[in-house]
Design an enzyme around this catalytic site. Structure first.
Site, PDB file in Angstrom:
ATOM      1  N   CYS A   2       0.837  -1.192   0.000  1.00  0.00           N
ATOM      2  CA  CYS A   2       0.000   0.000   0.000  1.00  0.00           C
ATOM      3  C   CYS A   2       0.876   1.248   0.000  1.00  0.00           C
ATOM      4  O   CYS A   2       1.975   1.250   0.535  1.00  0.00           O
ATOM      5  CB  CYS A   2      -0.947   0.096   1.202  1.00  0.00           C
ATOM      6  SG  CYS A   2      -2.119  -1.232   1.304  1.00  0.00           S
ATOM      7  N   ARG A  27       3.502  -0.086  -5.135  1.00  0.00           N
ATOM      8  CA  ARG A  27       3.309  -0.632  -3.797  1.00  0.00           C
ATOM      9  C   ARG A  27       1.975  -1.367  -3.653  1.00  0.00           C
ATOM     10  O   ARG A  27       1.691  -1.955  -2.605  1.00  0.00           O
ATOM     11  CB  ARG A  27       3.363   0.489  -2.753  1.00  0.00           C
ATOM     12  CG  ARG A  27       4.684   1.210  -2.715  1.00  0.00           C
ATOM     13  CD  ARG A  27       4.641   2.311  -1.687  1.00  0.00           C
ATOM     14  NE  ARG A  27       4.561   1.777  -0.342  1.00  0.00           N
ATOM     15  CZ  ARG A  27       5.601   1.492   0.410  1.00  0.00           C
ATOM     16  NH1 ARG A  27       6.807   1.672  -0.045  1.00  0.00           N
ATOM     17  NH2 ARG A  27       5.441   1.025   1.631  1.00  0.00           N
ATOM     18  N   TRP A  72      -2.914  -2.565  -1.666  1.00  0.00           N
ATOM     19  CA  TRP A  72      -2.614  -3.994  -1.892  1.00  0.00           C
ATOM     20  C   TRP A  72      -3.350  -4.722  -0.781  1.00  0.00           C
ATOM     21  O   TRP A  72      -2.981  -4.637   0.385  1.00  0.00           O
ATOM     22  CB  TRP A  72      -1.104  -4.228  -1.809  1.00  0.00           C
ATOM     23  CG  TRP A  72      -0.713  -5.630  -2.188  1.00  0.00           C
ATOM     24  CD1 TRP A  72      -0.449  -6.084  -3.443  1.00  0.00           C
ATOM     25  CD2 TRP A  72      -0.538  -6.753  -1.320  1.00  0.00           C
ATOM     26  NE1 TRP A  72      -0.127  -7.425  -3.408  1.00  0.00           N
ATOM     27  CE2 TRP A  72      -0.176  -7.862  -2.116  1.00  0.00           C
ATOM     28  CE3 TRP A  72      -0.655  -6.939   0.062  1.00  0.00           C
ATOM     29  CZ2 TRP A  72       0.080  -9.125  -1.593  1.00  0.00           C
ATOM     30  CZ3 TRP A  72      -0.413  -8.202   0.586  1.00  0.00           C
ATOM     31  CH2 TRP A  72      -0.048  -9.276  -0.246  1.00  0.00           C
ATOM     32  N   ASN A  96      -1.163   2.368   5.696  1.00  0.00           N
ATOM     33  CA  ASN A  96      -0.281   1.323   5.166  1.00  0.00           C
ATOM     34  C   ASN A  96       0.189   0.496   6.355  1.00  0.00           C
ATOM     35  O   ASN A  96       0.746   1.056   7.305  1.00  0.00           O
ATOM     36  CB  ASN A  96       0.919   1.968   4.447  1.00  0.00           C
ATOM     37  CG  ASN A  96       1.983   0.941   4.102  1.00  0.00           C
ATOM     38  OD1 ASN A  96       1.668  -0.205   3.793  1.00  0.00           O
ATOM     39  ND2 ASN A  96       3.240   1.340   4.170  1.00  0.00           N
ATOM     40  N   GLY A  97      -0.037  -0.813   6.302  1.00  0.00           N
ATOM     41  CA  GLY A  97       0.382  -1.676   7.405  1.00  0.00           C
ATOM     42  C   GLY A  97      -0.697  -2.693   7.711  1.00  0.00           C
ATOM     43  O   GLY A  97      -1.612  -2.897   6.909  1.00  0.00           O
ATOM     44  N   GLU A 451      16.608 -17.338  -9.720  1.00  0.00           N
ATOM     45  CA  GLU A 451      16.143 -15.976  -9.959  1.00  0.00           C
ATOM     46  C   GLU A 451      15.501 -15.862 -11.347  1.00  0.00           C
ATOM     47  O   GLU A 451      14.461 -15.225 -11.512  1.00  0.00           O
ATOM     48  CB  GLU A 451      17.328 -15.003  -9.814  1.00  0.00           C
ATOM     49  CG  GLU A 451      17.027 -13.549 -10.157  1.00  0.00           C
ATOM     50  CD  GLU A 451      15.913 -12.922  -9.345  1.00  0.00           C
ATOM     51  OE1 GLU A 451      15.481 -13.520  -8.339  1.00  0.00           O
ATOM     52  OE2 GLU A 451      15.443 -11.828  -9.728  1.00  0.00           O
ATOM     53  N   LYS A 455      11.687 -14.663 -12.174  1.00  0.00           N
ATOM     54  CA  LYS A 455      11.370 -13.542 -13.087  1.00  0.00           C
ATOM     55  C   LYS A 455      10.285 -13.947 -14.070  1.00  0.00           C
ATOM     56  O   LYS A 455       9.325 -13.230 -14.285  1.00  0.00           O
ATOM     57  CB  LYS A 455      12.603 -13.134 -13.885  1.00  0.00           C
ATOM     58  CG  LYS A 455      13.549 -12.084 -13.435  1.00  0.00           C
ATOM     59  CD  LYS A 455      13.127 -10.825 -12.808  1.00  0.00           C
ATOM     60  CE  LYS A 455      12.483 -10.900 -11.481  1.00  0.00           C
ATOM     61  NZ  LYS A 455      13.087 -10.613 -10.273  1.00  0.00           N
ATOM     62  N   GLU A 458       6.793 -14.490 -12.182  1.00  0.00           N
ATOM     63  CA  GLU A 458       6.094 -13.361 -11.561  1.00  0.00           C
ATOM     64  C   GLU A 458       5.551 -12.371 -12.582  1.00  0.00           C
ATOM     65  O   GLU A 458       4.521 -11.761 -12.348  1.00  0.00           O
ATOM     66  CB  GLU A 458       6.918 -12.666 -10.468  1.00  0.00           C
ATOM     67  CG  GLU A 458       8.128 -11.902 -10.897  1.00  0.00           C
ATOM     68  CD  GLU A 458       8.870 -11.264  -9.719  1.00  0.00           C
ATOM     69  OE1 GLU A 458       8.256 -10.972  -8.686  1.00  0.00           O
ATOM     70  OE2 GLU A 458      10.089 -11.048  -9.859  1.00  0.00           O
ATOM     71  N   HIS A 474      15.172 -37.250 -10.170  1.00  0.00           N
ATOM     72  CA  HIS A 474      14.598 -37.850  -8.959  1.00  0.00           C
ATOM     73  C   HIS A 474      13.090 -37.613  -8.881  1.00  0.00           C
ATOM     74  O   HIS A 474      12.504 -37.715  -7.804  1.00  0.00           O
ATOM     75  CB  HIS A 474      15.311 -37.315  -7.715  1.00  0.00           C
ATOM     76  CG  HIS A 474      16.749 -37.742  -7.671  1.00  0.00           C
ATOM     77  ND1 HIS A 474      17.141 -38.993  -7.286  1.00  0.00           N
ATOM     78  CD2 HIS A 474      17.878 -37.077  -8.036  1.00  0.00           C
ATOM     79  CE1 HIS A 474      18.453 -39.091  -7.381  1.00  0.00           C
ATOM     80  NE2 HIS A 474      18.928 -37.942  -7.841  1.00  0.00           N
ATOM     81  N   LYS A 573       5.514  -4.192  -4.399  1.00  0.00           N
ATOM     82  CA  LYS A 573       6.963  -4.020  -4.403  1.00  0.00           C
ATOM     83  C   LYS A 573       7.573  -4.264  -3.028  1.00  0.00           C
ATOM     84  O   LYS A 573       8.580  -4.925  -2.892  1.00  0.00           O
ATOM     85  CB  LYS A 573       7.279  -2.605  -4.888  1.00  0.00           C
ATOM     86  CG  LYS A 573       8.749  -2.279  -4.970  1.00  0.00           C
ATOM     87  CD  LYS A 573       9.376  -2.957  -6.164  1.00  0.00           C
ATOM     88  CE  LYS A 573      10.851  -2.689  -6.295  1.00  0.00           C
ATOM     89  NZ  LYS A 573      11.473  -3.703  -7.171  1.00  0.00           N
TER      90      LYS A 573
HETATM   91  O1  M6R Z   1      12.698  -5.242  -0.777  1.00  0.00           O
HETATM   92  P1  M6R Z   1      13.248  -6.638  -0.646  1.00  0.00           P
HETATM   93  O2  M6R Z   1      14.504  -6.832  -1.454  1.00  0.00           O
HETATM   94  O3  M6R Z   1      13.450  -7.061   0.769  1.00  0.00           O
HETATM   95  O4  M6R Z   1      12.145  -7.559  -1.288  1.00  0.00           O
HETATM   96  C1  M6R Z   1      12.294  -8.952  -1.280  1.00  0.00           C
HETATM   97  C2  M6R Z   1      11.277  -9.607  -2.191  1.00  0.00           C
HETATM   98  O5  M6R Z   1       9.982  -9.273  -1.817  1.00  0.00           O
HETATM   99  C3  M6R Z   1      11.474  -9.234  -3.658  1.00  0.00           C
HETATM  100  O6  M6R Z   1      12.767  -9.537  -4.098  1.00  0.00           O
HETATM  101  C4  M6R Z   1      10.446  -9.983  -4.519  1.00  0.00           C
HETATM  102  O7  M6R Z   1      10.729 -11.344  -4.541  1.00  0.00           O
HETATM  103  C5  M6R Z   1      10.363  -9.430  -5.929  1.00  0.00           C
HETATM  104  N1  M6R Z   1       9.023  -9.586  -6.396  1.00  0.00           N
HETATM  105  C6  M6R Z   1      11.236 -10.119  -6.896  1.00  0.00           C
HETATM  106  O8  M6R Z   1      11.147  -9.590  -8.175  1.00  0.00           O
END
Ligand code: M6R
Length: 578
Positions: A2, A27, A72, A96-97, A451, A455, A458, A474, A573
């Site tokens: 948020c 956010r 969010w 926010n929270g 990673e 990518k 997501e 396995h 984010k």
């Molecule tokens: O702000 P942070 O690096 O702590 O965030 C960690 C994860 O939430 C962040 O890397 C998330 O996995 C992203 N969606 C990856 O693209």
């Protein structure tokens, strides 16, 4: 998650709030809303979906005081009723929270005769403030003891009927105050204020702000001053700068940022990892994946045992540490709730802590004994790219320093330029209609493929899984059939043959194979369908090169699928909730 924003000043607040909300949309973006004060009356407009939908229904007109929110969803579905702002009695607010004891507080308020429209925890906070404000008759007093009543995390921007001011309080959720030429702003993050100012103050937990034509900050009833800071990069650099998406812009920034970070830390005294007997790296998501790259580099070159933990697991695990343990948290935002909780745990145990962070003065930066900034600038795309690459680079720099700069990390950018211009569309065309994509690699290449797999999934919503190459047979190999895509990274010569054998196993079952490699694979050309070569330099630099093509490939696949690349569904984010 948020984003909240507020403006009070001489200008019309509505366009400022909308611009700020658009810059905070990363956010959370399932609904948004705005409350503005006009002719002593608070009006609320909210809408489900993106900010542009809210913008299209906002009435024309001028108001000098407004607060806004982009959501969010945590409590209650993402719909108009649950969208912020919420108004209860004389109190209108955005939040926010997460309020952990909201059920208990709701019961209490309902017994006092309050009724609620939404399913949110936020509406309950508005009710609680309204209830106590009626008793205290002084909003400052009410906000000061909010921390004793409400459990959880909150950054709140509040309008009180009959008062031409904005109030703000924060606890465990970020909040900054922007100082503009003609007024003040408040926001969850810097991009929201940059259209108006680059001067800002970071609020601390339990700060209470009263903003009118002056700014007053109180903590524990004492009036206090917080340091005024300046954001030095340009507004443009925080925006898209002509690129179709933030993600594309941020990937394209990598070569410059990589060289800049090496230069910035060249003469800087940084932590000496060799002082420690073991290292614990704790992070979430991509930052966790960067931690895994760090583990391989630290163990290989410095011979220090390094364990990497997912923060949401670490915080509930049994801890093994000694006086020579180093705890490293890795975080782009510096605000990830589980990473912060893990860091606090490490501190309670007296472990020395290092934060590898992007956001300057964020919570993790402030809590850590030592902090190293990756200097990525603001990252707006929800899917991280440049921050991840710089986190990996930070580990490479720290290791190289311990090796007395044995390896040359200068001018990495010249090895990245051709990777930026490669024709990814051709390969993306082969992948974008697939339902599953598998990634395999060994050792550091395994960490990198994790990673790459994240990518893809997501931003393109294609199901993707990553396996240690030797593990596939396995069980998972039963899923490989004709044309199932299997993508691999190969940078480690010592285990080349092993990964090649695993690729043969999938090729024999008809898989489409793509390899990103720093090793010439001509003699295996019947094994792969496509190959993307990166320059062979050294183990410290190659992770940064190897991930770049797969970031761009994920981008191109998502583009072909028509996905909302910068704002993938269900994501936010900055994950400030547990
Ligand atoms: O702000 P942070 O690096 O702590 O965030 C960690 C994860 O939430 C962040 O890397 C998330 O996995 C992203 N969606 C990856 O693209």
């Amino acid at each position: 998650m948020c984003g909240i924003i507020g403006y009070i000043g001489k200008k019309n607040s509505i366009p400022i709030i909308i611009e700020g909300l658009k810059n905070l949309e990363y956010r959370g973006y399932d609904s948004s809303g705005i409350a503005y004060l006009k002719d002593n009356k608070v009006s609320i407009v909210k809408e489900e979906g993106k900010i542009s939908k809210l913008e299209s229904i906002l009435p024309k007109g001028i108001s000098n005081i407004a607060i806004g929110h982009t959501r969010w969803a945590t409590h209650g579905a993402p719909n108009k009723i649950n969208a912020h702002p919420h108004k209860v009695g004389k109190i209108t607010l955005v939040h926010n929270g997460i309020i952990e004891n909201y059920q208990e507080l709701k019961k209490f308020l309902m017994e006092k005769g309050y009724t609620f429209k939404s399913d949110t925890d936020t509406e309950i906070v508005a009710g609680i403030i309204d209830y106590y404000y009626a008793l205290d008759e002084d909003i400052h007093v009410t906000l000061s003891h909010l921390k004793d009543i409400v459990k959880g995390s909150y950054a709140l921007a509040i309008l009180v009927d009959g008062i031409d001011k904005i109030y703000a309080v924060k606890y465990k959720s970020p909040l900054i105050i922007g100082i503009t030429k003609d007024g003040y702003m408040l926001a969850s993050d810097i991009p929201a204020i940059l259209s108006e100012t680059n001067k800002y103050i970071i609020l601390e937990d339990n700060d209470i702000c009263e903003i009118s034509d002056t700014l007053n900050i109180f903590n524990n009833y004492k009036k206090i001053k917080r340091e005024e800071l300046e954001y030095l990069d340009s507004y443009d650099s925080a925006l898209k700068n002509g690129y179709a998406h933030y993600m594309l812009k941020e990937i394209n920034e990598e070569p410059f940022l990589v060289d800049r970070l090496v230069g910035l830390l060249d003469k800087e005294k940084t932590i000496n990892l060799k002082k420690y007997s073991n290292i614990e790296i704790v992070a979430c998501g991509s930052a966790y994946h960067a931690g895994l790259v760090g583990k391989y580099l630290i163990e290989k070159y410095l011979n220090i045992k390094t364990d990497v933990y997912i923060a949401s697991e670490y915080r509930y695990s049994k801890m093994f540490y000694n006086k020579k343990t180093l705890f490293i948290s890795v975080s782009q935002s510096g605000e990830t709730a589980d990473t912060i909780a893990s860091l606090n745990l490490a501190k309670e145990h007296g472990i020395h802590t290092l934060g590898i962070v992007n956001t300057v003065k964020s919570t993790i930066a402030r809590l850590s004994d030592e902090v190293l900034y990756i200097n990525a600038g603001i990252e707006c795309a929800v899917a991280t790219t440049k921050a991840y690459s710089l986190q990996c680079l930070m580990f490479a720099i720290l290791v190289n320093k311990c090796l007395k700069k044995k390896y040359n990390l200068n001018n990495i950018s010249k090895h990245m330029e051709s990777l930026l211009t490669f024709d990814y569309k051709k390969i993306a065309n082969k992948l974008y209609k697939k339902e599953d994509i598998f990634f395999i690699g060994r050792q550091i290449d395994y960490a990198l493929t994790m990673e790459a797999s994240l990518k893809i999934k997501e931003i393109s919503y294609i199901h993707s899984e990553c396996y240690a190459a030797g593990e596939l047979k396995h069980g998972t190999i039963s899923l490989i059939e004709k044309d199932t895509p299997v993508i691999s990274i190969i940078t480690d010569n010592n285990i080349l043959d092993k990964t090649i054998s695993n690729l043969k196993e999938v090729k024999a079952r008809g898989a489409y194979v793509l390899i990103v490699s720093s090793i010439n694979l001509d003699k295996y050309d019947d094994l792969y369908d496509d190959v993307i070569y990166i320059d062979k330099i050294n183990d410290l630099v190659e992770p940064i090169l190897a991930i770049l093509p797969l970031q761009l490939l994920a981008y191109n696949v998502a583009l072909l699928r028509g996905c909302d690349i910068d704002k993938p569904r269900n994501l936010a984010k900055s994950v400030t909730v547990e």
